[in-house]
Design a protein around this motif. Structure first.
Motif, PDB file in Angstrom:
ATOM      1  N   MET A  53       1.306   4.874  14.394  1.00  0.00           N
ATOM      2  CA  MET A  53       1.619   3.578  12.963  1.00  0.00           C
ATOM      3  C   MET A  53       1.436   4.069  11.979  1.00  0.00           C
ATOM      4  SD  MET A  53       1.569   0.095  13.328  1.00  0.00           S
ATOM      5  CE  MET A  53      -0.686  -0.637  12.755  1.00  0.00           C
ATOM      6  N   MET A  54       1.197   4.207  11.257  1.00  0.00           N
ATOM      7  CA  MET A  54       1.042   4.182   9.519  1.00  0.00           C
ATOM      8  C   MET A  54       1.730   2.869   8.671  1.00  0.00           C
ATOM      9  SD  MET A  54      -1.518   6.464   9.383  1.00  0.00           S
ATOM     10  CE  MET A  54      -1.823   7.211   8.595  1.00  0.00           C
ATOM     11  N   LEU A  55       0.550   2.659   7.614  1.00  0.00           N
ATOM     12  CA  LEU A  55       1.497   0.731   7.086  1.00  0.00           C
ATOM     13  C   LEU A  55       2.079   2.343   5.374  1.00  0.00           C
ATOM     14  CD1 LEU A  55      -1.215  -1.338   6.667  1.00  0.00           C
ATOM     15  CD2 LEU A  55       0.327  -1.360   7.828  1.00  0.00           C
ATOM     16  N   SER A  56       2.789   1.577   5.609  1.00  0.00           N
ATOM     17  CA  SER A  56       3.887   2.379   4.221  1.00  0.00           C
ATOM     18  C   SER A  56       2.752   1.818   2.857  1.00  0.00           C
ATOM     19  CB  SER A  56       5.228   1.879   4.332  1.00  0.00           C
ATOM     20  OG  SER A  56       5.048   0.137   3.702  1.00  0.00           O
ATOM     21  N   ASN A  57       3.288   2.223   1.882  1.00  0.00           N
ATOM     22  CA  ASN A  57       2.004   2.309   0.385  1.00  0.00           C
ATOM     23  C   ASN A  57       2.327   0.540  -0.253  1.00  0.00           C
ATOM     24  OD1 ASN A  57       0.393   4.515   0.313  1.00  0.00           O
ATOM     25  ND2 ASN A  57       2.520   5.717  -0.953  1.00  0.00           N
ATOM     26  N   SER A  58       4.024   0.356   0.300  1.00  0.00           N
ATOM     27  CA  SER A  58       3.845  -0.828  -0.051  1.00  0.00           C
ATOM     28  C   SER A  58       3.206  -2.737   0.769  1.00  0.00           C
ATOM     29  CB  SER A  58       5.274  -1.123   0.571  1.00  0.00           C
ATOM     30  OG  SER A  58       6.101   0.017  -0.430  1.00  0.00           O
ATOM     31  N   SER A  59       2.861  -2.212   2.056  1.00  0.00           N
ATOM     32  CA  SER A  59       2.395  -2.710   3.021  1.00  0.00           C
ATOM     33  C   SER A  59       0.950  -2.785   2.425  1.00  0.00           C
ATOM     34  CB  SER A  59       2.299  -2.302   4.809  1.00  0.00           C
ATOM     35  OG  SER A  59       3.421  -2.583   5.389  1.00  0.00           O
ATOM     36  N   LYS A  60       0.222  -1.443   2.201  1.00  0.00           N
ATOM     37  CA  LYS A  60      -1.166  -1.318   1.955  1.00  0.00           C
ATOM     38  C   LYS A  60      -1.448  -2.222   0.268  1.00  0.00           C
ATOM     39  CE  LYS A  60      -1.901   2.988   3.477  1.00  0.00           C
ATOM     40  NZ  LYS A  60      -1.928   3.892   3.309  1.00  0.00           N
ATOM     41  N   TYR A  61      -0.574  -2.343  -0.794  1.00  0.00           N
ATOM     42  CA  TYR A  61       0.065  -3.113  -1.631  1.00  0.00           C
ATOM     43  C   TYR A  61      -0.373  -4.485  -1.238  1.00  0.00           C
ATOM     44  CZ  TYR A  61       0.348   1.741  -3.443  1.00  0.00           C
ATOM     45  OH  TYR A  61       0.061   2.944  -4.254  1.00  0.00           O
ATOM     46  N   ALA A  62       0.597  -4.876  -0.798  1.00  0.00           N
ATOM     47  CA  ALA A  62       1.407  -6.293   0.183  1.00  0.00           C
ATOM     48  C   ALA A  62      -0.339  -7.063  -0.062  1.00  0.00           C
ATOM     49  CB  ALA A  62       2.268  -6.193   0.602  1.00  0.00           C
ATOM     50  N   LEU A  63      -0.842  -6.283   0.974  1.00  0.00           N
ATOM     51  CA  LEU A  63      -2.430  -6.483   1.728  1.00  0.00           C
ATOM     52  C   LEU A  63      -3.785  -7.056   0.914  1.00  0.00           C
ATOM     53  CD1 LEU A  63      -2.216  -4.921   4.776  1.00  0.00           C
ATOM     54  CD2 LEU A  63      -1.793  -7.188   4.993  1.00  0.00           C
ATOM     55  N   LYS A  64      -3.702  -5.734  -0.129  1.00  0.00           N
ATOM     56  CA  LYS A  64      -4.121  -6.370  -0.924  1.00  0.00           C
ATOM     57  C   LYS A  64      -3.896  -7.188  -1.864  1.00  0.00           C
ATOM     58  CE  LYS A  64      -5.616  -1.828  -3.578  1.00  0.00           C
ATOM     59  NZ  LYS A  64      -5.653  -1.067  -4.029  1.00  0.00           N
ATOM     60  N   ALA A  65      -3.038  -6.954  -2.378  1.00  0.00           N
ATOM     61  CA  ALA A  65      -3.288  -8.167  -3.691  1.00  0.00           C
ATOM     62  C   ALA A  65      -2.751  -9.977  -3.155  1.00  0.00           C
ATOM     63  CB  ALA A  65      -1.629  -9.099  -4.027  1.00  0.00           C
ATOM     64  N   VAL A  66      -2.877 -10.279  -1.761  1.00  0.00           N
ATOM     65  CA  VAL A  66      -2.185 -11.384  -0.959  1.00  0.00           C
ATOM     66  C   VAL A  66      -4.107 -11.370  -0.329  1.00  0.00           C
ATOM     67  CG1 VAL A  66      -2.342 -12.587   1.207  1.00  0.00           C
ATOM     68  CG2 VAL A  66      -0.820 -10.926   0.742  1.00  0.00           C
ATOM     69  N   LEU A  67      -5.263 -10.769  -0.377  1.00  0.00           N
ATOM     70  CA  LEU A  67      -6.133 -10.802   0.043  1.00  0.00           C
ATOM     71  C   LEU A  67      -7.239 -11.246  -1.547  1.00  0.00           C
ATOM     72  CD1 LEU A  67      -7.495  -8.470   2.592  1.00  0.00           C
ATOM     73  CD2 LEU A  67      -7.217 -10.028   2.952  1.00  0.00           C
ATOM     74  N   TYR A  68      -6.799 -10.198  -2.731  1.00  0.00           N
ATOM     75  CA  TYR A  68      -7.172 -10.602  -3.695  1.00  0.00           C
ATOM     76  C   TYR A  68      -6.612 -11.920  -4.460  1.00  0.00           C
ATOM     77  CZ  TYR A  68      -8.310 -10.302  -9.012  1.00  0.00           C
ATOM     78  OH  TYR A  68      -9.171 -10.829  -9.747  1.00  0.00           O
ATOM     79  N   LEU A  69      -5.494 -12.265  -3.580  1.00  0.00           N
ATOM     80  CA  LEU A  69      -4.788 -14.311  -4.122  1.00  0.00           C
ATOM     81  C   LEU A  69      -5.955 -14.746  -2.840  1.00  0.00           C
ATOM     82  CD1 LEU A  69      -0.925 -13.637  -3.981  1.00  0.00           C
ATOM     83  CD2 LEU A  69      -2.111 -14.119  -6.288  1.00  0.00           C
TER      84      LEU A  69
END
Length: 144
Positions: free
Chosen positions: A1-17
């Motif tokens: 199972m690999m995360l898509s770039n979209s999921s990676k970006y979303a996780l980074k954004a949410v953690l930044y928030l």
């Protein structure tokens, strides 16, 4: 199972928030985009979807933007991934075979299946707040 770039970006954004916002301090897409180095239109679409699904919060207007409230901080990491990639992505075959399952496994299915189950369980148990706390305590890092 690999995360898509979209999921990676979303996780980074949410953690930044999680680290930089609350009900009184909201952040615009442009600022988030610059900080996490993701194209503005791309992250805007992801954040809108997360907001629509109540994983993060947003308000419109001059003092508007995206932010996390206490309830958002209790959302699990798996919920972010499922909103962005869908539930099937987490269970999809690593070789991309449509018919791969327990009854008809691909060559690496049984090798990966136990690890995948453990990873999904961990992602179901960890909240945004858990990961944000690790970042705040320098137990993890997020280059932004």
């Amino acid at each position: 199972m690999m995360l898509s770039n979209s999921s990676k970006y979303a996780l980074k954004a949410v953690l930044y928030l999680a680290l930089h916002t609350d009900e009184y301090n909201k952040m615009m897409v442009k600022d988030i985009s610059e900080r996490i180095n993701v194209p503005k239109a791309y992250i805007a679409k992801l954040l809108q979807e997360l907001s629509k699904r109540k994983i993060i919060s947003s308000t419109k207007g001059p003092k508007g933007g995206f932010y996390l409230n206490p309830s958002n901080r209790n959302e699990t990491i798996i919920q972010i991934i499922e909103v962005i990639d869908g539930k099937k992505k987490m269970e999809s075959c690593l070789l991309g075979l449509e018919d791969c399952n327990e009854e008809k496994p691909c060559p690496i299915h049984r090798l990966i299946s136990p690890s995948r189950s453990k990873m999904i369980a961990l992602l179901e148990s960890k909240t945004i707040n858990d990961l944000a706390t690790d970042l705040e305590l320098n137990k993890a890092f997020l280059p932004v």
